[in-house]
Scaffold this motif. Structure first.
Motif, PDB file in Angstrom:
ATOM      1  N   LYS A 332       9.487   0.820  -3.692  1.00 47.42           N
ATOM      2  CA  LYS A 332       8.168   0.613  -4.305  1.00 47.42           C
ATOM      3  C   LYS A 332       8.045  -0.813  -4.841  1.00 47.42           C
ATOM      4  O   LYS A 332       7.018  -1.490  -4.635  1.00 47.42           O
ATOM      5  CB  LYS A 332       7.961   1.612  -5.442  1.00 47.42           C
ATOM      6  N   SER A 335       7.699  -3.202  -1.954  1.00 44.55           N
ATOM      7  CA  SER A 335       6.385  -3.118  -1.305  1.00 44.55           C
ATOM      8  C   SER A 335       5.316  -3.857  -2.104  1.00 44.55           C
ATOM      9  O   SER A 335       4.532  -4.667  -1.555  1.00 44.55           O
ATOM     10  CB  SER A 335       5.996  -1.642  -1.137  1.00 44.55           C
ATOM     11  N   TYR A 381      -0.373  -2.592   2.516  1.00 39.70           N
ATOM     12  CA  TYR A 381      -0.396  -1.323   1.769  1.00 39.70           C
ATOM     13  C   TYR A 381      -0.373  -0.141   2.735  1.00 39.70           C
ATOM     14  O   TYR A 381       0.348   0.849   2.526  1.00 39.70           O
ATOM     15  CB  TYR A 381      -1.634  -1.276   0.879  1.00 39.70           C
ATOM     16  N   VAL A 382      -1.193  -0.234   3.796  1.00 33.91           N
ATOM     17  CA  VAL A 382      -1.240   0.857   4.772  1.00 33.91           C
ATOM     18  C   VAL A 382       0.110   1.010   5.473  1.00 33.91           C
ATOM     19  O   VAL A 382       0.606   2.131   5.675  1.00 33.91           O
ATOM     20  CB  VAL A 382      -2.373   0.594   5.803  1.00 33.91           C
ATOM     21  N   LYS A 385       2.614   2.532   3.083  1.00 31.92           N
ATOM     22  CA  LYS A 385       2.261   3.911   2.771  1.00 31.92           C
ATOM     23  C   LYS A 385       2.673   4.841   3.894  1.00 31.92           C
ATOM     24  O   LYS A 385       3.185   5.945   3.640  1.00 31.92           O
ATOM     25  CB  LYS A 385       0.750   4.004   2.545  1.00 31.92           C
ATOM     26  N   ARG A 386       2.488   4.391   5.125  1.00 31.07           N
ATOM     27  CA  ARG A 386       2.905   5.220   6.258  1.00 31.07           C
ATOM     28  C   ARG A 386       4.401   5.387   6.336  1.00 31.07           C
ATOM     29  O   ARG A 386       4.898   6.398   6.837  1.00 31.07           O
ATOM     30  CB  ARG A 386       2.376   4.575   7.548  1.00 31.07           C
ATOM     31  N   ASP A 388       6.218   5.710   3.735  1.00 28.60           N
ATOM     32  CA  ASP A 388       6.603   6.390   2.486  1.00 28.60           C
ATOM     33  C   ASP A 388       7.346   5.475   1.527  1.00 28.60           C
ATOM     34  O   ASP A 388       8.232   5.919   0.776  1.00 28.60           O
ATOM     35  CB  ASP A 388       7.470   7.620   2.796  1.00 28.60           C
ATOM     36  N   LEU A 390       5.508   3.746  -0.580  1.00 26.25           N
ATOM     37  CA  LEU A 390       4.593   3.802  -1.724  1.00 26.25           C
ATOM     38  C   LEU A 390       4.111   5.232  -1.952  1.00 26.25           C
ATOM     39  O   LEU A 390       4.062   6.037  -1.011  1.00 26.25           O
ATOM     40  CB  LEU A 390       3.402   2.869  -1.495  1.00 26.25           C
TER      41      LEU A 390
END
Length: 390
Positions: A332, A335, A381-382, A385-386, A388, A390
């Motif tokens: 996290k 990222s 971010y995308v 997020k994909r 995992d 975030l």
């Protein structure tokens, strides 16, 4: 064994009844608590108080002490003067010269004398002519250190003599001598009666040891399930003591059966035969208890190893989970650091204040820079997020 002494004449039924009660008094040790306090610093007065290895020597006739010679030479001389008597000589860690003088006087076999000198023998019974050689391992439980102390006893039994050679504090032969002297009817039966009384004392001495070990095993079971880290060492030490205890008790079963097999051949008194059978029963019971202790300790050690393994697995699982959580947090942080790095990079470029920068004079330069920052940040971010992160 052959007898040089004539046996007492048969007595009336009333006399036999009184003789049986005397046997019971002599062969039954005084009652004692299961775990008597250890008496390392206070050896038995009659058998260990004197510095010389000759602890006590006495001559008996018809079950009564007639003299207490101070030296072996006096004992030999008085025994020759009283052919119907019996000598009972007690030695503690004797010198080689003392054993050799005994061997010469009583015609002891060289192999038995060698065993008595060297000690550290396994329990056994050997017959050399009309002399019986018996090795016994006595035991006592010491409360303070919670351990079993073993002693070694060698017994020479002849037609008119009994010689005991003790290596160690146990057993208390002074108590055996006192009880036998209080029962002249039993003592008058000769050396066989003394041997059986010694066997009975050694075997009865195992009972407090069995109770003490049982208490130790109960405590160990509690410590195992409580997770005491020192319990493995205690299990190992007690297991070693049980191996020694097993070596002391198991051969006694065969030895006593061998003695019982010779009842008819050597004319053993009927009442002594009954008491010897009782001693054999006690030995068998003790040997079975010791075997059970070894198996119980083996099972406890297995359970303890299982519990330790489970505890180690739980700790490793906890460490793995903690590492996984730390890894997630690092993901996290990494990222967000990457997302924030994109606009910082664009802003840094436009903040260099060079004169020849085409975008500085472009009308849509500022909206383009802001949009570029937003597109890069959203894209990162995308992506994170994909995955995992975030």
């Amino acid at each position: 064994m052959s007898e040089r002494r004539a046996r007492p004449a048969a007595k009336s039924s009333a006399a036999k009844g009184s003789r049986k009660s005397a046997w019971r008094r002599a062969l039954t040790p005084p009652a004692a608590p299961p775990r008597a306090p250890a008496t390392d610093a206070e050896p038995p007065a009659a058998e260990t108080a004197e510095p010389p290895s000759i602890v006590q020597a006495a001559l008996y006739r018809d079950g009564v002490r007639v003299s207490s010679p101070a030296t072996l030479a006096d004992t030999f001389r008085e025994l020759r003067e009283q052919p119907s008597g019996m000598a009972w000589i007690g030695l503690a860690r004797p010198t080689e010269s003392e054993l050799l003088s005994l061997a010469a006087e009583f015609d002891l076999h060289p192999l038995s004398v060698e065993d008595a000198m060297e000690a550290h023998q396994r329990p056994k019974l050997e017959r050399y002519g009309d002399t019986l050689f018996v090795v016994l391992r006595a035991a006592r439980y010491l409360d303070a250190p919670e351990e079993v102390d073993f002693g070694e006893l060698h017994v020479f039994v002849g037609p008119d003599f009994v010689i005991t050679v003790r290596h160690g504090a146990a057993p208390d032969l002074s108590a055996v001598r006192r009880r036998m002297e209080e029962a002249p009817e039993l003592l008058s039966l000769g050396p066989e009666a003394v041997l059986y009384a010694i066997l009975d004392t050694v075997v009865d001495g195992y009972a407090p040891v069995v109770e003490g070990v049982q208490n130790d095993i109960d405590e160990i079971e509690t410590e195992v399930f409580r997770g005491d880290p020192e319990v493995s060492r205690r299990i190992y030490e007690l297991s070693r003591e049980m191996v020694e205890f097993q070596r002391a008790t198991r051969p006694l079963v065969g030895m006593l059966h061998a003695l019982m097999a010779g009842f008819a051949k050597y004319g053993t008194d009927e009442e002594l035969q009954r008491y010897l059978r009782d001693v054999a029963d006690h030995v068998t019971h003790t040997s079975e208890r010791v075997d059970g202790f070894r198996q119980a300790l083996t099972d406890i050690l297995t359970v303890n190893a299982t519990l330790v393994t489970q505890q180690q697995n739980a700790e490793m699982r906890a460490l793995a989970e903690a590492g996984f959580e730390q890894n997630e947090e690092i993901k996290k942080i990494s990222s967000w650091a990457a997302i924030l790095f994109a606009p910082t990079l664009v802003g840094t470029i436009y903040g260099m204040n060079f004169e020849d920068m085409p975008e500085l004079g472009w009308r849509f330069g500022y909206p383009f820079a802001i949009g570029l920052m937003g597109v890069v940040c959203v894209s990162l971010y995308v992506i994170f997020k994909r995955r995992d992160w975030l």
